[in-house]
Design a protein around this motif. Structure first.
Motif, PDB file in Angstrom:
ATOM      1  N   UNK A  49       6.580  -2.478  -1.942  1.00 57.13           N
ATOM      2  CA  UNK A  49       5.214  -2.122  -1.545  1.00 57.13           C
ATOM      3  C   UNK A  49       4.222  -2.503  -2.637  1.00 57.13           C
ATOM      4  N   UNK A  50       4.572  -2.248  -3.889  1.00 56.33           N
ATOM      5  CA  UNK A  50       3.665  -2.562  -4.992  1.00 56.33           C
ATOM      6  C   UNK A  50       3.380  -4.057  -5.070  1.00 56.33           C
ATOM      7  N   UNK A  51       4.348  -4.883  -4.702  1.00 57.82           N
ATOM      8  CA  UNK A  51       4.110  -6.327  -4.671  1.00 57.82           C
ATOM      9  C   UNK A  51       3.052  -6.682  -3.641  1.00 57.82           C
ATOM     10  N   UNK A  52       3.010  -5.929  -2.550  1.00 61.09           N
ATOM     11  CA  UNK A  52       2.068  -6.196  -1.465  1.00 61.09           C
ATOM     12  C   UNK A  52       0.713  -5.528  -1.672  1.00 61.09           C
ATOM     13  N   UNK A  53       0.639  -4.540  -2.565  1.00 61.09           N
ATOM     14  CA  UNK A  53      -0.566  -3.717  -2.699  1.00 61.09           C
ATOM     15  C   UNK A  53      -1.854  -4.531  -2.929  1.00 61.09           C
ATOM     16  N   UNK A  54      -1.883  -5.502  -3.867  1.00 54.99           N
ATOM     17  CA  UNK A  54      -3.139  -6.249  -4.080  1.00 54.99           C
ATOM     18  C   UNK A  54      -3.615  -6.979  -2.830  1.00 54.99           C
ATOM     19  N   UNK A  55      -2.682  -7.592  -2.102  1.00 60.15           N
ATOM     20  CA  UNK A  55      -3.075  -8.308  -0.879  1.00 60.15           C
ATOM     21  C   UNK A  55      -3.582  -7.323   0.181  1.00 60.15           C
ATOM     22  N   UNK A  56      -2.915  -6.188   0.306  1.00 55.56           N
ATOM     23  CA  UNK A  56      -3.331  -5.187   1.287  1.00 55.56           C
ATOM     24  C   UNK A  56      -4.708  -4.636   0.958  1.00 55.56           C
ATOM     25  N   UNK A  57      -4.957  -4.410  -0.334  1.00 55.59           N
ATOM     26  CA  UNK A  57      -6.280  -3.941  -0.746  1.00 55.59           C
ATOM     27  C   UNK A  57      -7.335  -4.995  -0.418  1.00 55.59           C
ATOM     28  N   UNK A  58      -6.999  -6.272  -0.654  1.00 60.39           N
ATOM     29  CA  UNK A  58      -7.929  -7.354  -0.355  1.00 60.39           C
ATOM     30  C   UNK A  58      -8.279  -7.422   1.117  1.00 60.39           C
ATOM     31  N   UNK A  59      -7.273  -7.233   1.981  1.00 61.77           N
ATOM     32  CA  UNK A  59      -7.526  -7.220   3.425  1.00 61.77           C
ATOM     33  C   UNK A  59      -8.439  -6.056   3.784  1.00 61.77           C
TER      34      UNK A  59
ATOM     35  N   UNK B  10      -3.287   3.606   0.566  1.00 60.11           N
ATOM     36  CA  UNK B  10      -2.467   4.788   0.298  1.00 60.11           C
ATOM     37  C   UNK B  10      -1.875   5.346   1.586  1.00 60.11           C
ATOM     38  N   UNK B  11      -2.671   5.341   2.653  1.00 58.58           N
ATOM     39  CA  UNK B  11      -2.175   5.798   3.955  1.00 58.58           C
ATOM     40  C   UNK B  11      -1.038   4.889   4.430  1.00 58.58           C
ATOM     41  N   UNK B  12      -1.211   3.575   4.214  1.00 58.31           N
ATOM     42  CA  UNK B  12      -0.155   2.630   4.590  1.00 58.31           C
ATOM     43  C   UNK B  12       1.123   2.906   3.791  1.00 58.31           C
ATOM     44  N   UNK B  13       0.981   3.271   2.520  1.00 59.18           N
ATOM     45  CA  UNK B  13       2.152   3.588   1.697  1.00 59.18           C
ATOM     46  C   UNK B  13       2.905   4.782   2.263  1.00 59.18           C
ATOM     47  N   UNK B  14       2.169   5.810   2.679  1.00 59.10           N
ATOM     48  CA  UNK B  14       2.819   7.000   3.237  1.00 59.10           C
ATOM     49  C   UNK B  14       3.584   6.655   4.510  1.00 59.10           C
TER      50      UNK B  14
ATOM     51  N   UNK C  33       4.772   3.669   5.218  1.00 56.50           N
ATOM     52  CA  UNK C  33       5.900   2.842   4.762  1.00 56.50           C
ATOM     53  C   UNK C  33       7.045   3.730   4.268  1.00 56.50           C
ATOM     54  N   UNK C  34       6.681   4.769   3.538  1.00 57.93           N
ATOM     55  CA  UNK C  34       7.677   5.670   2.963  1.00 57.93           C
ATOM     56  C   UNK C  34       8.471   6.393   4.056  1.00 57.93           C
ATOM     57  N   UNK C  35       7.803   6.682   5.173  1.00 56.51           N
ATOM     58  CA  UNK C  35       8.439   7.426   6.257  1.00 56.51           C
ATOM     59  C   UNK C  35       9.133   6.517   7.280  1.00 56.51           C
ATOM     60  N   UNK C  36       8.848   5.224   7.227  1.00 56.68           N
ATOM     61  CA  UNK C  36       9.350   4.308   8.258  1.00 56.68           C
ATOM     62  C   UNK C  36      10.845   4.064   8.116  1.00 56.68           C
ATOM     63  N   UNK C  37      11.478   3.768   9.251  1.00 51.23           N
ATOM     64  CA  UNK C  37      12.865   3.332   9.217  1.00 51.23           C
ATOM     65  C   UNK C  37      12.900   1.896   8.686  1.00 51.23           C
ATOM     66  N   UNK C  38      14.039   1.288   8.717  1.00 52.24           N
ATOM     67  CA  UNK C  38      14.202  -0.053   8.164  1.00 52.24           C
ATOM     68  C   UNK C  38      13.188  -1.024   8.777  1.00 52.24           C
ATOM     69  N   UNK C  39      12.444  -1.714   7.895  1.00 56.73           N
ATOM     70  CA  UNK C  39      11.431  -2.683   8.328  1.00 56.73           C
ATOM     71  C   UNK C  39      11.949  -4.079   8.017  1.00 56.73           C
ATOM     72  N   UNK C  40      12.045  -4.928   9.032  1.00 53.14           N
ATOM     73  CA  UNK C  40      12.645  -6.244   8.847  1.00 53.14           C
ATOM     74  C   UNK C  40      11.751  -7.201   8.055  1.00 53.14           C
ATOM     75  N   UNK C  41      10.451  -7.199   8.356  1.00 44.45           N
ATOM     76  CA  UNK C  41       9.518  -8.091   7.650  1.00 44.45           C
ATOM     77  C   UNK C  41       8.409  -7.214   7.049  1.00 44.45           C
ATOM     78  N   UNK C  42       8.601  -6.726   5.824  1.00 44.58           N
ATOM     79  CA  UNK C  42       7.660  -5.768   5.236  1.00 44.58           C
ATOM     80  C   UNK C  42       6.221  -6.269   5.182  1.00 44.58           C
ATOM     81  N   UNK C  43       6.001  -7.510   4.768  1.00 43.32           N
ATOM     82  CA  UNK C  43       4.628  -8.008   4.623  1.00 43.32           C
ATOM     83  C   UNK C  43       3.894  -7.971   5.954  1.00 43.32           C
ATOM     84  N   UNK C  44       4.545  -8.421   7.020  1.00 46.39           N
ATOM     85  CA  UNK C  44       3.916  -8.427   8.342  1.00 46.39           C
ATOM     86  C   UNK C  44       3.676  -7.010   8.833  1.00 46.39           C
ATOM     87  N   UNK C  45       4.654  -6.131   8.629  1.00 44.55           N
ATOM     88  CA  UNK C  45       4.530  -4.747   9.077  1.00 44.55           C
ATOM     89  C   UNK C  45       3.364  -4.058   8.372  1.00 44.55           C
TER      90      UNK C  45
END
Length: 285
Positions: free
Chosen positions: A2-12, A28-32, A34-46
């Protein structure tokens, strides 16, 4: 991951909302989630889909709030030299995050804005955008076409020479702080327009000021204020463009963001709302 994606997500989120504080909340809401989600196949897209849809929900309610906003609404300025909004290496990348361009994006419907940001700023193909927005690919293309048409109707293109832009902003800031009428007259275009965002909590013009004579009088009013001798000012990169930061005491008091064309200031956006300056103030410390 998630931290790898954070700068891009903030930019969007920032490009969608025009607010750094709200963009942080969305991430931050997206992180929560993500934390609760079951297995995500393509994290960046999700994650992109989650952030985009959270922004769309906020934009739907933001329109009502902004209709009641006191005075001109401007985006929250962000200091971008550190890469907080991602790479700004080209003219197009810088233009897409400028305060002036973000104001233009306010004219788009939320879905048009989402498609435009994902396509133009982040290069997503329409197939991916359609999946993010749960629409078909043809509709994504239609939204993108409408967005580009609206922007073309309202957006002026500005000179791209960053070196010249920086020199003019340096001169503009010095002339404003010194009360140099002749210097400002040489820098302002005849049809210059100034907008100020005080958010109803700080003294600021509530309507656009149009024309060299009126804008000149407005700027010289800053020099006449008693606190003018106590401010410290510098030029920094704000939303991909040189802008003036004005400090009073320990806090950021104003951001002046001039737009330059043919060596003259043709537009000026002034943010003085403490709430709008909070994020940039934190960055600068």
């Amino acid at each position: 991951m998630f931290e790898e994606q954070r700068p891009r997500l903030f930019g969007v989120a920032y490009r969608m909302l025009g607010s750094a504080v709200e963009a942080e909340d969305v991430v931050q809401d997206a992180f929560l989630r993500w934390h609760k989600a079951d297995r995500v196949e393509v994290p960046a897209a999700w994650l992109t889909k989650v952030v985009t849809n959270l922004c769309l929900n906020r934009l739907a309610s933001a329109r009502v709030t902004r209709e009641r906003y006191v005075g001109a609404w401007l985006p929250e300025p962000v200091l971008t030299a550190g890469g907080v909004l991602g790479p700004l290496e080209t003219v197009e990348q810088r233009d897409l995050v400028s305060l002036g361009f973000l104001v233009v994006l306010e004219r788009l419907s939320p879905p048009e804005r989402a498609v435009f940001v994902l396509r133009e700023a982040f290069g997503h193909p329409h197939r991916e955008i359609a999946e993010i927005l749960d629409v078909d690919e043809a509709h994504s293309r239609q939204l993108h076409s409408r967005a580009r048409k609206h922007i073309a109707e309202t957006r002026r293109r500005f000179a791209a020479d960053q070196g010249q832009h920086r020199r003019i902003v340096d001169r503009f800031l010095a002339a404003t702080l010194d009360g140099d009428m002749a210097g400002l007259e040489r820098l302002l275009a005849d049809d210059v327009v100034s907008w100020a965002d005080g958010g109803g909590t700080t003294t600021a013009a509530r309507r656009p000021i149009v024309g060299k004579t009126k804008v000149l009088r407005y700027l010289l009013g800053f020099h006449a204020r008693p606190e003018a001798t106590l401010v410290a000012a510098e030029v920094a990169e704000v939303n991909g463009q040189p802008a003036a930061l004005v400090r009073f005491g320990d806090g950021l008091a104003a951001v002046f963001a001039p737009e330059i064309q043919d060596g003259l200031v043709v537009a000026l956006r002034l943010v003085v709302s403490p709430a709008k300056l909070a994020y940039a103030d934190t960055q600068a410390k």
